[in-house]
Design a protein around this motif. Structure first.
Motif, PDB file in Angstrom:
ATOM      1  N   PHE A 178       0.883  -1.217   0.000  1.00 14.55           N
ATOM      2  CA  PHE A 178       0.077  -0.039  -0.107  1.00 14.55           C
ATOM      3  C   PHE A 178       0.771   1.142  -0.148  1.00 14.55           C
ATOM      4  O   PHE A 178       1.539   1.501   0.951  1.00 14.55           O
ATOM      5  CB  PHE A 178      -0.986  -0.097   1.257  1.00 14.55           C
ATOM      6  N   VAL A 179       0.900   1.769  -1.177  1.00 19.21           N
ATOM      7  CA  VAL A 179       1.897   3.092  -1.108  1.00 19.21           C
ATOM      8  C   VAL A 179       1.185   4.405  -1.193  1.00 19.21           C
ATOM      9  O   VAL A 179       0.075   4.572  -1.888  1.00 19.21           O
ATOM     10  CB  VAL A 179       2.348   2.906  -2.528  1.00 19.21           C
ATOM     11  N   PHE A 180       1.370   5.112  -0.135  1.00 24.47           N
ATOM     12  CA  PHE A 180       0.565   6.294   0.115  1.00 24.47           C
ATOM     13  C   PHE A 180       0.902   7.546  -0.504  1.00 24.47           C
ATOM     14  O   PHE A 180       1.939   7.816  -0.406  1.00 24.47           O
ATOM     15  CB  PHE A 180       0.408   6.512   1.685  1.00 24.47           C
ATOM     16  N   THR A 181       0.123   8.135  -1.519  1.00 23.73           N
ATOM     17  CA  THR A 181       0.520   9.328  -2.210  1.00 23.73           C
ATOM     18  C   THR A 181      -0.198  10.740  -1.727  1.00 23.73           C
ATOM     19  O   THR A 181       0.169  11.653  -2.535  1.00 23.73           O
ATOM     20  CB  THR A 181       0.448   8.829  -3.444  1.00 23.73           C
ATOM     21  N   ALA A 182      -1.124  10.467  -0.643  1.00 25.25           N
ATOM     22  CA  ALA A 182      -1.697  11.570  -0.333  1.00 25.25           C
ATOM     23  C   ALA A 182      -2.289  11.435   1.134  1.00 25.25           C
ATOM     24  O   ALA A 182      -2.244  10.389   1.551  1.00 25.25           O
ATOM     25  CB  ALA A 182      -2.940  12.050  -1.256  1.00 25.25           C
ATOM     26  N   GLY A 183      -2.618  12.492   1.853  1.00 29.47           N
ATOM     27  CA  GLY A 183      -3.154  12.149   2.943  1.00 29.47           C
ATOM     28  C   GLY A 183      -2.291  12.033   4.173  1.00 29.47           C
ATOM     29  O   GLY A 183      -1.006  12.452   4.101  1.00 29.47           O
ATOM     30  N   GLU A 184      -2.587  11.683   5.627  1.00 28.36           N
ATOM     31  CA  GLU A 184      -1.884  11.722   6.599  1.00 28.36           C
ATOM     32  C   GLU A 184      -0.703  10.706   6.455  1.00 28.36           C
ATOM     33  O   GLU A 184       0.353  10.769   7.200  1.00 28.36           O
ATOM     34  CB  GLU A 184      -2.495  11.606   7.838  1.00 28.36           C
ATOM     35  N   HIS A 185      -0.693   9.656   5.639  1.00 33.85           N
ATOM     36  CA  HIS A 185       0.496   8.718   5.550  1.00 33.85           C
ATOM     37  C   HIS A 185       1.132   8.850   4.224  1.00 33.85           C
ATOM     38  O   HIS A 185       2.019   7.988   3.752  1.00 33.85           O
ATOM     39  CB  HIS A 185      -0.341   7.458   5.658  1.00 33.85           C
ATOM     40  N   ASN A 186       1.153  10.210   3.577  1.00 30.54           N
ATOM     41  CA  ASN A 186       1.671  10.502   2.317  1.00 30.54           C
ATOM     42  C   ASN A 186       3.286   9.970   2.563  1.00 30.54           C
ATOM     43  O   ASN A 186       3.775  10.527   3.270  1.00 30.54           O
ATOM     44  CB  ASN A 186       1.326  11.747   2.005  1.00 30.54           C
ATOM     45  N   GLY A 187       3.730   9.381   1.436  1.00 34.46           N
ATOM     46  CA  GLY A 187       5.254   9.117   1.512  1.00 34.46           C
ATOM     47  C   GLY A 187       5.558   7.987   2.371  1.00 34.46           C
ATOM     48  O   GLY A 187       6.913   7.516   2.034  1.00 34.46           O
TER      49      GLY A 187
END
Length: 181
Positions: A114-123
């Motif tokens: 799960f690759v986070f690209t936005a929101g609080e877990h971005n990056g």
């Protein structure tokens, strides 16, 4: 002298038992301390002009198998905050593969990030691996690592199918993420 040796051995065994006991959570609540829980929606799109799941390998018998045994699918699926792409915000991508790994039922081996690209877990990212028996109501897979804010992550995800995609070509799965980092 034998009594002293026996006493020493018993003291060492007792000390080891106390050490092991003190590092083991006493209750399920203790085990859940520091656990972050959130929901995501996984959109597996197999049809149309822009599929996000594509079969990349298969055995000669995969298409004649009732469970597609031996087929391997590469995924780059949107992860959103809501059950429809229109109603939710895209916060990342599920990237990896799933393999039809059971000859008797729809049992998948999921290997994905799960690759986070936005929101609080971005990056950040989470590495997920496990068995997904898609006909079960709720399935559990392990979080085996992560990066960014999820470096050294452990935990589990629970998957629940919202829409099988039988008519739309888009399977929607709610993932409840339970993670410690």
């Amino acid at each position: 002298m034998a009594a002293t040796t026996t006493t020493t051995v018993l003291l060492l065994v007792f000390a080891a038992a106390v050490t092991l006991t003190s590092t083991t959570p006493a209750t399920a609540a203790d085990a859940d301390a520091g656990l972050t829980t959130f929901k995501l929606y996984f959109h597996d799109i197999v049809g149309g002009t822009s599929p996000t799941a594509i079969r990349v390998a298969q055995a000669a018998s995969s298409n004649s198998s009732s469970t597609f045994f031996g087929a391997v699918v590469a995924i780059d699926d949107p992860l959103t905050t809501g059950p429809t792409r229109a109603a939710g915000t895209e916060v990342g991508r599920a990237q990896g593969t799933y393999t039809f790994a059971d000859q008797k039922t729809f049992g998948l081996l999921m290997v994905m990030n799960f690759v986070f690209t936005a929101g609080e877990h971005n990056g950040s990212s989470l590495a997920i691996m496990g068995r997904n028996e898609v006909l079960d109501d709720v399935r559990e897979m392990a979080i085996v690592g992560g990066s960014g804010k999820f470096r050294m992550a452990k935990g589990y995800v629970q998957a629940h199918t919202i829409d099988s995609g039988a008519t739309s070509g888009e399977t929607v799965v709610q993932y409840t993420v339970n993670v410690k980092a």
